[in-house]
Design an enzyme around this catalytic site. Sequence first.
Site, PDB file in Angstrom:
ATOM      1  N   ASP A  19       0.813  -1.224   0.000  1.00 27.55           N
ATOM      2  CA  ASP A  19       0.000   0.000   0.000  1.00 27.55           C
ATOM      3  C   ASP A  19       0.848   1.277   0.000  1.00 27.55           C
ATOM      4  O   ASP A  19       0.652   2.164   0.848  1.00 27.55           O
ATOM      5  CB  ASP A  19      -0.930   0.017   1.225  1.00 27.55           C
ATOM      6  CG  ASP A  19      -1.761  -1.243   1.367  1.00 27.55           C
ATOM      7  OD1 ASP A  19      -2.142  -1.819   0.336  1.00 27.55           O
ATOM      8  OD2 ASP A  19      -2.038  -1.636   2.510  1.00 27.55           O
ATOM      9  N   GLU A 226     -11.278  -0.065  -3.960  1.00 29.66           N
ATOM     10  CA  GLU A 226     -10.540   0.484  -2.812  1.00 29.66           C
ATOM     11  C   GLU A 226      -9.287   1.189  -3.323  1.00 29.66           C
ATOM     12  O   GLU A 226      -9.033   1.247  -4.524  1.00 29.66           O
ATOM     13  CB  GLU A 226     -10.161  -0.624  -1.830  1.00 29.66           C
ATOM     14  CG  GLU A 226      -9.189  -1.645  -2.406  1.00 29.66           C
ATOM     15  CD  GLU A 226      -8.869  -2.798  -1.456  1.00 29.66           C
ATOM     16  OE1 GLU A 226      -9.421  -2.856  -0.344  1.00 29.66           O
ATOM     17  OE2 GLU A 226      -8.063  -3.666  -1.850  1.00 29.66           O
TER      18      GLU A 226
HETATM   19  O1  FUB Z   1      -3.315  -3.619   3.281  1.00 35.47           O
HETATM   20  C1  FUB Z   1      -4.651  -3.836   3.690  1.00 35.47           C
HETATM   21  C2  FUB Z   1      -5.599  -3.509   2.586  1.00 35.47           C
HETATM   22  O2  FUB Z   1      -5.289  -4.290   1.445  1.00 35.47           O
HETATM   23  C3  FUB Z   1      -5.529  -2.098   2.083  1.00 35.47           C
HETATM   24  O3  FUB Z   1      -6.109  -1.161   2.936  1.00 35.47           O
HETATM   25  C4  FUB Z   1      -6.185  -2.274   0.766  1.00 35.47           C
HETATM   26  O4  FUB Z   1      -6.060  -1.196  -0.092  1.00 35.47           O
HETATM   27  C5  FUB Z   1      -5.516  -3.527   0.279  1.00 35.47           C
HETATM   28  O5  FUB Z   1      -4.270  -3.263  -0.325  1.00 35.47           O
END
Ligand code: FUB
Length: 329
Positions: A19, A226
């Site tokens: 991330d 996301e």
């Molecule tokens: O790293 C945890 C979660 O996985 C993140 O918040 C999302 O964007 C995905 O990458």
Amino acid sequence: MTTRSRADEPLVTHIYTADPSAHVFQGKLYVYPSHDLDHEMASNDNGDQYDMEDYHVLSLDEDLAHAVDHGEALHLRDIPWASKQLWAPDAAYKDGTYYLFFPARDPHGIFRIGVATGLSPQGPFRAEPSYIPGSFSIDPAVFADDDGRTYMYFGGLWGGQLEKWRTGTYNADGEGPAATEPALGPRAVELKGDLLGFKETPREIRIVDEAGQPILAGDEDRRYFEGPWMHKHDGRYYLSYSTGTTHKIVYAIGETPYGPFVFQGTILTPVVGWTTHHSIVRYNDKWYLFYHDSSLSGGADNKRCVKMTELRYNDDGTIQTIDPYPPSE
Ligand code: FUB
């Protein structure tokens, strides 16, 4: 210090990272990643396998071949309101203060977004006593516009709980729209001048096709899932994000920070591992994509590694699609 001999190698290999949010502070490239732990967790759609407990800040030398891990910058134990799961963070700078924004579950298991401050881009950061009032869901991305306003983009489906906020309040049984209905959009909100709170109620962002029609929830190659990121190029606003179930980083362009954003195409084709997450930054007159994959762990979804590569625009402002594993010549 970790040295990369090839551009597609992980920035660091002594810890798992994911991330990546990249920023240039004081002329230096800093990366704010999640810190994946080397443990075995049950894997499910709720994201329980992403059970992270702290943040480390990385920086890159000017040649981009050497990365430094500045060590623990913030730990779960020092965040008064958070119970678990420090997911994708972002950072900002304003008026002598560095800000680390991060999602975590509160004591009721609800994802909120918090902020911590420090005097150096590498931390340490001190968390505010409570999460940002009115915040929810995950994956904050903070964008400083050139008119002095600062915005946060956030939101994630499934484990990120965005479906549970459709009415504006948390509904534990809330579900997403039907496949033929408009997809849920990420949220955008202007931050207060001190960057510690929201100046307004978060707005849902509209992502539309070329005809101005909303992208539908069943359109999993294009709908928002996301990991939002915002950057500005030639006066236009580029919203990029993960499509989740189809594992792409895609983008849409708008004329204002709130959109609407017109879908354009794919920035990054799928990587090794379920999640894909990115940021885009300009450094020394080139643009770079920071992303992650699970190659360092041999494919474990919750043990990822941050990578970077150059990002190029076409003359019309569209972005050239990146294959993370191009065939060797
Ligand atoms: O790293 C945890 C979660 O996985 C993140 O918040 C999302 O964007 C995905 O990458």
